[in-house]
Design an enzyme around this catalytic site. Structure first.
Site, PDB file in Angstrom:
ATOM      1  N   ARG A   5     -20.621  11.904  57.619  1.00  0.00           N
ATOM      2  CA  ARG A   5     -21.446  13.242  57.301  1.00  0.00           C
ATOM      3  C   ARG A   5     -20.592  14.499  56.794  1.00  0.00           C
ATOM      4  NH1 ARG A   5     -23.844  13.881  62.652  1.00  0.00           N
ATOM      5  NH2 ARG A   5     -25.213  15.618  61.949  1.00  0.00           N
TER       6      ARG A   5
ATOM      7  N   ARG B  62     -27.934  11.727  69.775  1.00  0.00           N
ATOM      8  CA  ARG B  62     -28.532  11.709  68.077  1.00  0.00           C
ATOM      9  C   ARG B  62     -27.956  10.327  67.744  1.00  0.00           C
ATOM     10  NH1 ARG B  62     -28.564  17.190  64.695  1.00  0.00           N
ATOM     11  NH2 ARG B  62     -27.907  15.669  63.145  1.00  0.00           N
TER      12      ARG B  62
ATOM     13  N   ARG C 166     -22.153  16.374  71.755  1.00  0.00           N
ATOM     14  CA  ARG C 166     -23.653  16.304  71.458  1.00  0.00           C
ATOM     15  C   ARG C 166     -23.926  15.102  71.493  1.00  0.00           C
ATOM     16  NH1 ARG C 166     -25.782  19.000  66.145  1.00  0.00           N
ATOM     17  NH2 ARG C 166     -25.417  16.918  65.010  1.00  0.00           N
TER      18      ARG C 166
ATOM     19  N   LYS D 238     -24.884  25.445  63.467  1.00  0.00           N
ATOM     20  CA  LYS D 238     -26.031  26.186  62.460  1.00  0.00           C
ATOM     21  C   LYS D 238     -27.440  26.302  63.354  1.00  0.00           C
ATOM     22  CE  LYS D 238     -25.831  23.175  59.191  1.00  0.00           C
ATOM     23  NZ  LYS D 238     -24.862  22.391  59.618  1.00  0.00           N
TER      24      LYS D 238
ATOM     25  N   ARG E 128     -28.667  21.606  50.254  1.00  0.00           N
ATOM     26  CA  ARG E 128     -27.372  20.793  50.590  1.00  0.00           C
ATOM     27  C   ARG E 128     -26.617  20.271  49.375  1.00  0.00           C
ATOM     28  NH1 ARG E 128     -28.663  19.292  56.219  1.00  0.00           N
ATOM     29  NH2 ARG E 128     -27.209  18.058  57.175  1.00  0.00           N
TER      30      ARG E 128
HETATM   31  P1  AMP Z   1     -28.900  18.280  60.195  1.00  0.00           P
HETATM   32  O1  AMP Z   1     -29.651  18.307  61.419  1.00  0.00           O
HETATM   33  O2  AMP Z   1     -29.036  19.444  59.163  1.00  0.00           O
HETATM   34  O3  AMP Z   1     -27.501  17.812  60.452  1.00  0.00           O
HETATM   35  O4  AMP Z   1     -29.603  17.012  59.195  1.00  0.00           O
HETATM   36  C1  AMP Z   1     -29.455  15.578  59.864  1.00  0.00           C
HETATM   37  C2  AMP Z   1     -29.823  14.571  58.855  1.00  0.00           C
HETATM   38  O5  AMP Z   1     -30.885  15.070  57.902  1.00  0.00           O
HETATM   39  C3  AMP Z   1     -28.633  14.858  57.650  1.00  0.00           C
HETATM   40  O6  AMP Z   1     -27.621  13.889  57.746  1.00  0.00           O
HETATM   41  C4  AMP Z   1     -29.722  14.062  56.323  1.00  0.00           C
HETATM   42  O7  AMP Z   1     -29.866  12.725  56.375  1.00  0.00           O
HETATM   43  C5  AMP Z   1     -31.014  14.747  56.506  1.00  0.00           C
HETATM   44  N1  AMP Z   1     -31.157  16.084  55.940  1.00  0.00           N
HETATM   45  C6  AMP Z   1     -31.078  17.114  56.517  1.00  0.00           C
HETATM   46  N2  AMP Z   1     -31.379  18.131  55.711  1.00  0.00           N
HETATM   47  C7  AMP Z   1     -31.113  17.567  54.396  1.00  0.00           C
HETATM   48  C8  AMP Z   1     -31.237  18.159  53.049  1.00  0.00           C
HETATM   49  N3  AMP Z   1     -31.291  19.357  52.766  1.00  0.00           N
HETATM   50  N4  AMP Z   1     -31.070  17.121  52.184  1.00  0.00           N
HETATM   51  C9  AMP Z   1     -30.922  15.752  52.488  1.00  0.00           C
HETATM   52  N5  AMP Z   1     -30.886  15.355  53.563  1.00  0.00           N
HETATM   53  C10 AMP Z   1     -31.070  16.321  54.586  1.00  0.00           C
END
Ligand code: AMP
Length: 199
Positions: free
Chosen positions: A145, A134, A128, A14, A89
Protein backbone atom coordinates in the site's frame (compact mmCIF):
# COMPACT_ATOMS: atom_id res chain seq x y z
CA UNK A 1 -18.70 26.29 2.08
CA UNK A 2 -15.53 24.51 3.11
CA UNK A 3 -14.22 21.87 0.75
CA UNK A 4 -11.20 20.05 2.08
CA UNK A 5 -9.07 17.06 1.16
CA UNK A 6 -6.76 15.12 3.47
CA UNK A 7 -3.99 13.35 1.60
CA UNK A 8 -1.10 11.26 2.94
CA UNK A 9 0.26 7.72 3.11
CA UNK A 10 -1.59 4.91 4.88
CA UNK A 11 -0.96 5.24 8.62
CA UNK A 12 -0.43 9.02 8.58
CA UNK A 13 -3.60 9.51 10.68
CA UNK A 14 -6.00 10.74 7.96
CA UNK A 15 -9.03 8.92 9.34
CA UNK A 16 -8.41 10.09 12.90
CA UNK A 17 -7.92 13.71 11.88
CA UNK A 18 -10.82 13.62 9.40
CA UNK A 19 -13.33 12.70 12.11
CA UNK A 20 -12.09 15.48 14.41
CA UNK A 21 -11.99 18.15 11.71
CA UNK A 22 -15.40 17.21 10.36
CA UNK A 23 -16.87 17.62 13.81
CA UNK A 24 -15.24 20.96 14.53
CA UNK A 25 -15.97 22.49 11.10
CA UNK A 26 -19.47 21.02 10.89
CA UNK A 27 -18.93 19.21 7.59
CA UNK A 28 -19.18 15.49 6.70
CA UNK A 29 -15.98 13.43 6.55
CA UNK A 30 -16.14 11.24 3.48
CA UNK A 31 -13.76 8.28 3.47
CA UNK A 32 -13.84 6.06 0.40
CA UNK A 33 -12.00 3.39 2.43
CA UNK A 34 -14.77 3.41 5.07
CA UNK A 35 -17.47 3.29 2.39
CA UNK A 36 -15.76 0.32 0.71
CA UNK A 37 -15.26 -1.46 4.05
CA UNK A 38 -18.91 -1.08 5.00
CA UNK A 39 -19.92 -2.42 1.57
CA UNK A 40 -17.66 -5.44 2.06
CA UNK A 41 -19.11 -6.00 5.53
CA UNK A 42 -22.69 -5.76 4.27
CA UNK A 43 -21.84 -8.01 1.32
CA UNK A 44 -23.16 -5.59 -1.30
CA UNK A 45 -22.44 -5.87 -5.01
CA UNK A 46 -19.96 -3.00 -4.73
CA UNK A 47 -18.30 -4.71 -1.77
CA UNK A 48 -17.92 -7.94 -3.74
CA UNK A 49 -16.23 -6.02 -6.57
CA UNK A 50 -13.92 -4.07 -4.25
CA UNK A 51 -12.85 -6.77 -1.80
CA UNK A 52 -10.06 -8.49 -3.74
CA UNK A 53 -8.39 -5.16 -4.57
CA UNK A 54 -8.58 -4.03 -0.96
CA UNK A 55 -7.23 -7.28 0.45
CA UNK A 56 -4.28 -7.06 -1.95
CA UNK A 57 -3.62 -3.42 -0.99
CA UNK A 58 -4.37 -2.26 -4.53
CA UNK A 59 -6.58 0.65 -5.50
CA UNK A 60 -10.15 -0.23 -6.40
CA UNK A 61 -10.72 0.65 -10.10
CA UNK A 62 -11.33 4.36 -10.76
CA UNK A 63 -14.65 3.71 -12.49
CA UNK A 64 -16.16 2.25 -9.29
CA UNK A 65 -14.60 4.85 -7.02
CA UNK A 66 -15.56 7.89 -9.10
CA UNK A 67 -19.19 6.81 -9.37
CA UNK A 68 -19.37 6.23 -5.64
CA UNK A 69 -17.98 9.65 -4.76
CA UNK A 70 -20.24 11.48 -7.23
CA UNK A 71 -23.26 9.90 -5.54
CA UNK A 72 -21.97 10.75 -2.09
CA UNK A 73 -21.16 14.39 -2.91
CA UNK A 74 -24.65 14.84 -4.34
CA UNK A 75 -26.20 14.14 -0.92
CA UNK A 76 -27.69 17.11 0.90
CA UNK A 77 -25.27 17.08 3.85
CA UNK A 78 -22.49 18.12 1.44
CA UNK A 79 -24.18 21.44 0.71
CA UNK A 80 -22.20 23.16 3.47
CA UNK A 81 -18.96 21.55 2.34
CA UNK A 82 -17.11 18.30 2.97
CA UNK A 83 -13.81 16.76 3.95
CA UNK A 84 -12.53 14.08 1.62
CA UNK A 85 -10.31 11.38 3.15
CA UNK A 86 -8.58 8.97 0.78
CA UNK A 87 -10.11 10.32 -2.45
CA UNK A 88 -8.81 11.29 -4.98
CA UNK A 89 -5.94 8.82 -5.04
CA UNK A 90 -5.04 8.74 -8.77
CA UNK A 91 -4.71 11.36 -11.51
CA UNK A 92 -7.83 9.95 -13.16
CA UNK A 93 -9.76 10.51 -9.93
CA UNK A 94 -8.45 14.09 -9.74
CA UNK A 95 -9.75 14.70 -13.27
CA UNK A 96 -13.14 13.24 -12.45
CA UNK A 97 -13.47 15.18 -9.19
CA UNK A 98 -12.38 18.43 -10.91
CA UNK A 99 -15.01 17.91 -13.56
CA UNK A 100 -17.73 17.12 -11.03
CA UNK A 101 -16.90 20.14 -8.84
CA UNK A 102 -16.55 22.46 -11.84
CA UNK A 103 -20.00 21.40 -13.05
CA UNK A 104 -21.26 22.71 -9.69
CA UNK A 105 -19.15 25.86 -9.97
CA UNK A 106 -16.80 24.85 -7.16
CA UNK A 107 -13.34 23.47 -6.46
CA UNK A 108 -11.35 22.24 -3.46
CA UNK A 109 -10.43 25.08 -1.10
CA UNK A 110 -7.51 23.49 0.72
CA UNK A 111 -5.62 20.21 0.38
CA UNK A 112 -3.95 19.13 3.63
CA UNK A 113 -0.99 16.81 3.17
CA UNK A 114 -0.16 14.74 6.28
CA UNK A 115 3.58 14.18 6.06
CA UNK A 116 4.92 11.11 7.88
CA UNK A 117 8.07 9.03 7.70
CA UNK A 118 7.43 5.56 6.15
CA UNK A 119 9.08 3.73 9.08
CA UNK A 120 6.76 5.48 11.50
CA UNK A 121 3.63 4.69 9.51
CA UNK A 122 4.60 1.01 9.22
CA UNK A 123 4.89 0.87 13.00
CA UNK A 124 1.54 2.65 13.48
CA UNK A 125 -0.15 0.23 11.09
CA UNK A 126 1.38 -2.71 12.93
CA UNK A 127 -0.35 -1.45 16.07
CA UNK A 128 -3.62 -0.92 14.20
CA UNK A 129 -3.45 -4.51 12.91
CA UNK A 130 -3.36 -5.69 16.55
CA UNK A 131 -6.16 -3.32 17.63
CA UNK A 132 -8.59 -3.47 14.72
CA UNK A 133 -7.67 -6.60 12.75
CA UNK A 134 -8.01 -4.91 9.34
CA UNK A 135 -7.22 -7.50 6.68
CA UNK A 136 -5.07 -5.02 4.71
CA UNK A 137 -2.84 -4.15 7.69
CA UNK A 138 -0.80 -7.32 7.30
CA UNK A 139 2.87 -6.25 6.96
CA UNK A 140 3.46 -7.30 3.35
CA UNK A 141 0.16 -5.68 2.29
CA UNK A 142 1.12 -2.52 4.19
CA UNK A 143 4.40 -2.33 2.26
CA UNK A 144 2.50 -2.73 -0.99
CA UNK A 145 0.00 0.00 0.00
CA UNK A 146 2.92 2.34 0.69
CA UNK A 147 4.32 1.56 -2.80
CA UNK A 148 0.90 2.17 -4.36
CA UNK A 149 0.73 5.49 -2.49
CA UNK A 150 4.20 6.49 -3.68
CA UNK A 151 3.55 5.64 -7.32
CA UNK A 152 -0.11 6.59 -7.79
CA UNK A 153 -1.06 9.11 -5.10
CA UNK A 154 2.08 11.04 -4.10
CA UNK A 155 2.20 12.76 -7.54
CA UNK A 156 -1.15 14.42 -6.73
CA UNK A 157 0.54 16.47 -4.03
CA UNK A 158 2.48 18.37 -6.71
CA UNK A 159 -0.67 18.88 -8.75
CA UNK A 160 -2.44 20.57 -5.83
CA UNK A 161 0.71 22.45 -4.84
CA UNK A 162 0.83 23.83 -8.37
CA UNK A 163 -2.71 25.13 -7.90
CA UNK A 164 -1.67 26.92 -4.70
CA UNK A 165 -4.11 25.04 -2.47
CA UNK A 166 -1.68 22.71 -0.65
CA UNK A 167 -0.65 22.92 3.01
CA UNK A 168 1.91 20.47 4.39
CA UNK A 169 1.40 19.32 7.98
CA UNK A 170 3.83 17.32 10.10
CA UNK A 171 1.75 14.26 11.02
CA UNK A 172 4.09 13.03 13.76
CA UNK A 173 3.46 13.59 17.44
CA UNK A 174 0.33 13.72 19.54
CA UNK A 175 -3.06 13.53 17.82
CA UNK A 176 -4.18 16.79 19.49
CA UNK A 177 -1.04 18.61 18.35
CA UNK A 178 -1.58 17.52 14.74
CA UNK A 179 -5.19 18.74 14.90
CA UNK A 180 -4.00 22.13 16.18
CA UNK A 181 -1.41 22.36 13.38
CA UNK A 182 -4.12 21.70 10.80
CA UNK A 183 -6.57 24.14 12.37
CA UNK A 184 -3.93 26.87 12.43
CA UNK A 185 -2.94 26.20 8.83
CA UNK A 186 -6.59 26.42 7.77
CA UNK A 187 -7.03 29.67 9.71
CA UNK A 188 -4.02 30.98 7.78
CA UNK A 189 -5.96 30.17 4.60
CA UNK A 190 -9.01 32.07 5.82
CA UNK A 191 -10.94 29.01 7.01
CA UNK A 192 -11.89 29.71 10.61
CA UNK A 193 -13.51 27.34 13.09
CA UNK A 194 -17.22 28.01 13.50
CA UNK A 195 -17.84 30.01 16.73
CA UNK A 196 -19.68 27.21 18.54
CA UNK A 197 -16.95 24.70 17.96
CA UNK A 198 -14.61 23.57 20.71
CA UNK A 199 -11.19 22.47 19.53
P1 AMP B 1 -8.06 3.57 3.23
O1 AMP B 1 -9.05 3.32 4.30
O2 AMP B 1 -8.11 4.96 2.69
O3 AMP B 1 -6.67 3.16 3.63
O4 AMP B 1 -8.46 2.62 2.00
C1 AMP B 1 -8.47 1.21 2.13
C2 AMP B 1 -8.54 0.56 0.75
O5 AMP B 1 -9.75 0.95 0.09
C3 AMP B 1 -7.43 0.97 -0.20
O6 AMP B 1 -6.24 0.20 -0.01
C4 AMP B 1 -8.09 0.69 -1.54
O7 AMP B 1 -8.12 -0.70 -1.82
C5 AMP B 1 -9.52 1.15 -1.29
N1 AMP B 1 -9.70 2.58 -1.59
C6 AMP B 1 -10.00 3.58 -0.71
N2 AMP B 1 -10.09 4.76 -1.33
C7 AMP B 1 -9.82 4.53 -2.64
C8 AMP B 1 -9.73 5.35 -3.79
N3 AMP B 1 -9.93 6.68 -3.73
N4 AMP B 1 -9.42 4.76 -4.98
C9 AMP B 1 -9.21 3.43 -5.06
N5 AMP B 1 -9.26 2.59 -4.01
C10 AMP B 1 -9.56 3.13 -2.80
Amino acid sequence: MTRLLLIGPPGAGKGTQAVRLAESYGIPAISTGDIFRSNVKNETELGAKAKAFMDAGDNVPDSLTNALIRDRLAESDCESGFLLDGYPRTTDQVRDLDEFLASHGTALDVVIELVADPDVVVERLRKRADDQGRSDDDESVVRHRLDVYASQTAPLVDVYDGRGVLVKIDALGEIDDVTVRITEALAGRGIALPDHSAR
